[in-house]
Design a protein around this motif. Structure first.
Motif, PDB file in Angstrom:
ATOM      1  N   LEU B  28       0.798  -1.233   0.000  1.00 60.67           N
ATOM      2  CA  LEU B  28       0.000   0.000   0.000  1.00 60.67           C
ATOM      3  C   LEU B  28       0.830   1.283   0.000  1.00 60.67           C
ATOM      4  N   PRO B  29       1.856   1.399   0.835  1.00 60.74           N
ATOM      5  CA  PRO B  29       2.623   2.664   0.813  1.00 60.74           C
ATOM      6  C   PRO B  29       3.216   3.013  -0.557  1.00 60.74           C
ATOM      7  N   PRO B  30       3.820   2.073  -1.289  1.00 57.79           N
ATOM      8  CA  PRO B  30       4.301   2.453  -2.631  1.00 57.79           C
ATOM      9  C   PRO B  30       3.175   2.894  -3.562  1.00 57.79           C
ATOM     10  N   MET B  31       2.022   2.250  -3.444  1.00 59.23           N
ATOM     11  CA  MET B  31       0.881   2.655  -4.289  1.00 59.23           C
ATOM     12  C   MET B  31       0.452   4.080  -3.951  1.00 59.23           C
ATOM     13  N   LEU B  32       0.351   4.370  -2.656  1.00 55.89           N
ATOM     14  CA  LEU B  32      -0.078   5.707  -2.218  1.00 55.89           C
ATOM     15  C   LEU B  32       0.960   6.760  -2.590  1.00 55.89           C
ATOM     16  N   ALA B  33       2.218   6.429  -2.405  1.00 54.09           N
ATOM     17  CA  ALA B  33       3.280   7.390  -2.716  1.00 54.09           C
ATOM     18  C   ALA B  33       3.281   7.726  -4.208  1.00 54.09           C
ATOM     19  N   PHE B  34       3.126   6.686  -5.032  1.00 55.55           N
ATOM     20  CA  PHE B  34       3.085   6.910  -6.473  1.00 55.55           C
ATOM     21  C   PHE B  34       1.880   7.794  -6.835  1.00 55.55           C
ATOM     22  N   ALA B  35       0.721   7.441  -6.300  1.00 56.33           N
ATOM     23  CA  ALA B  35      -0.511   8.171  -6.650  1.00 56.33           C
ATOM     24  C   ALA B  35      -0.404   9.636  -6.251  1.00 56.33           C
ATOM     25  N   PHE B  36       0.092   9.883  -5.052  1.00 59.97           N
ATOM     26  CA  PHE B  36       0.176  11.274  -4.596  1.00 59.97           C
ATOM     27  C   PHE B  36       1.200  12.061  -5.413  1.00 59.97           C
ATOM     28  N   THR B  37       2.323  11.434  -5.707  1.00 59.68           N
ATOM     29  CA  THR B  37       3.369  12.118  -6.477  1.00 59.68           C
ATOM     30  C   THR B  37       2.852  12.501  -7.861  1.00 59.68           C
ATOM     31  N   VAL B  38       2.183  11.581  -8.515  1.00 57.17           N
ATOM     32  CA  VAL B  38       1.658  11.865  -9.858  1.00 57.17           C
ATOM     33  C   VAL B  38       0.612  12.987  -9.793  1.00 57.17           C
ATOM     34  N   ALA B  39      -0.279  12.906  -8.794  1.00 52.82           N
ATOM     35  CA  ALA B  39      -1.304  13.956  -8.658  1.00 52.82           C
ATOM     36  C   ALA B  39      -0.653  15.321  -8.451  1.00 52.82           C
ATOM     37  N   VAL B  65      -4.633   5.906 -11.207  1.00 50.96           N
ATOM     38  CA  VAL B  65      -5.162   4.683 -10.578  1.00 50.96           C
ATOM     39  C   VAL B  65      -4.591   3.446 -11.273  1.00 50.96           C
ATOM     40  N   LEU B  66      -4.541   3.491 -12.608  1.00 48.17           N
ATOM     41  CA  LEU B  66      -4.066   2.351 -13.382  1.00 48.17           C
ATOM     42  C   LEU B  66      -2.644   1.951 -12.984  1.00 48.17           C
ATOM     43  N   PHE B  67      -1.757   2.910 -12.965  1.00 41.99           N
ATOM     44  CA  PHE B  67      -0.362   2.558 -12.685  1.00 41.99           C
ATOM     45  C   PHE B  67      -0.112   2.302 -11.192  1.00 41.99           C
ATOM     46  N   ALA B  68      -0.839   3.004 -10.341  1.00 39.09           N
ATOM     47  CA  ALA B  68      -0.727   2.696  -8.901  1.00 39.09           C
ATOM     48  C   ALA B  68      -1.204   1.266  -8.653  1.00 39.09           C
ATOM     49  N   GLY B  69      -2.280   0.901  -9.323  1.00 41.67           N
ATOM     50  CA  GLY B  69      -2.808  -0.450  -9.164  1.00 41.67           C
ATOM     51  C   GLY B  69      -1.830  -1.501  -9.641  1.00 41.67           C
ATOM     52  N   LEU B  70      -1.212  -1.259 -10.783  1.00 42.32           N
ATOM     53  CA  LEU B  70      -0.267  -2.241 -11.322  1.00 42.32           C
ATOM     54  C   LEU B  70       0.945  -2.422 -10.402  1.00 42.32           C
ATOM     55  N   ILE B  71       1.338  -1.319  -9.737  1.00 41.95           N
ATOM     56  CA  ILE B  71       2.439  -1.435  -8.768  1.00 41.95           C
ATOM     57  C   ILE B  71       2.053  -2.421  -7.660  1.00 41.95           C
ATOM     58  N   GLY B  72       0.845  -2.279  -7.181  1.00 38.46           N
ATOM     59  CA  GLY B  72       0.381  -3.175  -6.117  1.00 38.46           C
ATOM     60  C   GLY B  72       0.162  -4.598  -6.605  1.00 38.46           C
ATOM     61  N   VAL B 114      -6.409   3.292  -1.945  1.00 35.26           N
ATOM     62  CA  VAL B 114      -5.694   4.302  -2.737  1.00 35.26           C
ATOM     63  C   VAL B 114      -6.681   5.327  -3.288  1.00 35.26           C
ATOM     64  N   GLU B 115      -7.810   4.864  -3.765  1.00 34.01           N
ATOM     65  CA  GLU B 115      -8.789   5.774  -4.366  1.00 34.01           C
ATOM     66  C   GLU B 115      -9.478   6.652  -3.324  1.00 34.01           C
ATOM     67  N   VAL B 116      -9.701   6.088  -2.155  1.00 33.86           N
ATOM     68  CA  VAL B 116     -10.297   6.898  -1.077  1.00 33.86           C
ATOM     69  C   VAL B 116      -9.382   8.081  -0.754  1.00 33.86           C
ATOM     70  N   PHE B 117      -8.106   7.861  -0.905  1.00 29.68           N
ATOM     71  CA  PHE B 117      -7.127   8.923  -0.675  1.00 29.68           C
ATOM     72  C   PHE B 117      -6.992   9.820  -1.909  1.00 29.68           C
ATOM     73  N   LEU B 118      -6.982   9.202  -3.081  1.00 29.65           N
ATOM     74  CA  LEU B 118      -6.628   9.924  -4.305  1.00 29.65           C
ATOM     75  C   LEU B 118      -7.743  10.846  -4.812  1.00 29.65           C
ATOM     76  N   VAL B 119      -8.973  10.388  -4.746  1.00 31.14           N
ATOM     77  CA  VAL B 119     -10.073  11.196  -5.317  1.00 31.14           C
ATOM     78  C   VAL B 119     -10.198  12.553  -4.608  1.00 31.14           C
ATOM     79  N   PRO B 120     -10.189  12.578  -3.265  1.00 34.32           N
ATOM     80  CA  PRO B 120     -10.219  13.904  -2.617  1.00 34.32           C
ATOM     81  C   PRO B 120      -9.002  14.767  -2.963  1.00 34.32           C
ATOM     82  N   VAL B 121      -7.835  14.121  -3.118  1.00 34.91           N
ATOM     83  CA  VAL B 121      -6.631  14.879  -3.501  1.00 34.91           C
ATOM     84  C   VAL B 121      -6.843  15.510  -4.875  1.00 34.91           C
ATOM     85  N   PHE B 122      -7.370  14.733  -5.808  1.00 32.38           N
ATOM     86  CA  PHE B 122      -7.671  15.283  -7.132  1.00 32.38           C
ATOM     87  C   PHE B 122      -8.727  16.378  -7.026  1.00 32.38           C
ATOM     88  N   GLY B 123      -9.733  16.142  -6.182  1.00 26.64           N
ATOM     89  CA  GLY B 123     -10.774  17.150  -5.982  1.00 26.64           C
ATOM     90  C   GLY B 123     -10.188  18.462  -5.513  1.00 26.64           C
TER      91      GLY B 123
END
Lengths: 221, 228
Positions: B28-39, B65-72, B114-123
């Motif tokens: 999970l941490p690598p997925m979250l780190a990737f998602a936040f960095t890209v955002a 989401v696609l690439f964060a998911g593939l990392i996981g 990851v999405e629960v974290f990412l969608v509000p960040v994108f918002g």
């Protein structure tokens, strides 16, 4: 009864089993031979984890296959690797595999006591010493009281006291209809209670027999 | 003594994966780190991130989401590889589809977190209109189901190769295109404030449902051949 008919296994140019033809009767059978003789391959083939390139393996007349739930329900296997989840404790590992084998609320205490793991039951498998991990692997193979027990070097990394616990666990598990096939270099430890032995060399059977019927089998090493 | 059924065994395996992740925090941490960095990078890349079109932002969101998911997903079978537990797992009386569904369920949990974290960040970064969050959640769930089905199936194939992190995207990306296009189209409509009737009329929900159904079945049936 486990029957192997003309079983051959190749890994590229290497012949691991070379037309092996043998029958393993109920009892505790030692599987001996030098490194590279095919002991581990034979155990994997009997477990159904490895399909032979030629020949066939049957248990009570049916081909062995890991996709056969009836077969795997009756098999306990501990290979070279412990087959444990390193982040789970010993108890959590055993509980998981007991549940996966259909045991509801398994009572693990007798098994943990028997194999000397009671005081390590809350320890994560990943931080166990090699010897404790080996014992935990044997416990995992025994957790569902299988009818066929396949152990690959169960005495590896064990001191005499721990080896005696493993031997004791195998003997207490065994009943006259059950089959144990135990690959080991520790022939002396196994000969004390095994019913027979099978010596492999270059993927072929060199000697096979019962300790009672064939005194020369005492020379197994 | 016997009495643990398919669902209970599958659930036990999923709980095992979640417990292992809670202790190891390897996935999970690598997925979250990737998602936040890209955002974050995307937010700074656009000239005026808050005025970016809904479709562009939706595209960014789903690519992340696609690439964060593939990392996981690439780590799906790592816990089995560590101590040779795969052999032990193959020797339990459970249909292979049970192992597939347990792994897919664990992957779904990781992806959802990851999405629960990412969608509000994108918002926040792109000033998205998230008033239709319930509909957005439905879209996310529908895309995720197909995504984890495909990802888990191909992760089982890739896990048997040395370069599994490279093999997984090569196998999965072409197959995932329809689901992610549908996800982008539906999310863009929601971000743009389209009504439910308009969104439903475009047929993307049907495509997602079809995709999910096909790959859940293909995954459950194909997993045995992939893992053996």
């Amino acid at each position: 009864m486990i029957r192997l008919e003309q079983v051959s296994v190749f890994f590229g140019p290497t012949i691991a089993l070379d037309g092996l033809d043998t029958t393993i009767e109920p009892g505790i059978t030692g599987l001996f031979g030098p490194n590279g003789s095919g002991k581990s391959t034979l155990l994997r083939v009997v477990a159904g984890l490895l399909a032979p390139n030629a020949g066939r393996v049957t248990f009570e007349g049916s081909p062995v296959a890991t996709s056969d739930e009836g077969f795997v329900r009756r098999v306990g296997y501990a290979g070279h690797s412990a087959g444990l989840y390193s982040r789970l404790t010993v108890r959590e590992n055993l509980e998981l595999f007991a549940v996966l084998h259909g045991r509801v609320r398994p009572d693990l205490e007798p098994l943990l006591e028997q194999i000397g793991l009671a005081e390590h039951s809350a320890t994560r498998a990943g931080v166990l010493s090699a010897g404790l991990k080996q014992r935990a692997a044997v416990a995992r193979a025994l957790v569902h009281s299988p009818d066929v027990l396949l152990l690959d070097e169960p005495y590896a990394n064990l001191d005499d006291e721990a080896a005696a616990l493993v031997s004791c666990a195998i003997q207490e598990w065994w009943t006259p209809q059950r089959i144990a096939l135990v690959a080991t270099h520790g022939a002396k430890k196994l000969k004390a209670f095994a019913h027979g032995g099978l010596i492999l060399k270059r993927g072929r059977t060199v000697v096979q027999g019962s300790y009672r019927e064939r005194p020369e089998a005492e020379t197994f090493s | 003594m016997s009495g643990v059924g398919f669902v209970a065994k599958t659930a036990a395996l999923t709980r095992k994966d979640l417990r292992v992740e809670a202790r190891s925090r390897d996935t999970l941490p690598p997925m979250l780190a990737f998602a936040f960095t890209v955002a974050l990078v995307l937010a700074f890349t656009l000239p005026d991130a808050t005025r970016a079109s809904a479709k562009v932002v939706a595209g960014f969101l789903w690519i992340t989401v696609l690439f964060a998911g593939l990392i996981g997903f690439a780590r799906t079978f790592e816990v089995e590889r560590e101590e040779g537990a795969l052999d032990a797992l193959l020797l339990v009386p459970l249909d292979r589809s049970g192992i597939f569904f347990s792994k897919a369920a664990a992957n779904l949990v990781f992806l959802a977190l990851v999405e629960v974290f990412l969608v509000p960040v994108f918002g926040l970064f792109f000033s998205l209109d998230l008033s239709s969050w319930l509909m957005l959640a439905l879209v996310v769930v529908l895309v995720d189901i197909g995504f984890v089905a495909v990802g888990t199936l191909f992760a089982s194939l890739a896990s048997q190769t040395r370069s599994r992190e490279l093999i997984l995207p090569i196998l999965a990306l072409p197959v995932l295109v329809p689901a992610f296009i549908a996800g982008v189209e539906l999310s863009a409509d929601l971000f743009a404030g389209a009504g439910l009737d308009d969104i439903a009329a475009r047929g993307w929900f049907g495509i997602l449902l079809f995709f999910d159904a096909v790959f859940l079945v293909v995954g459950a049936l194909g997993f045995e051949f992939a893992i053996d």
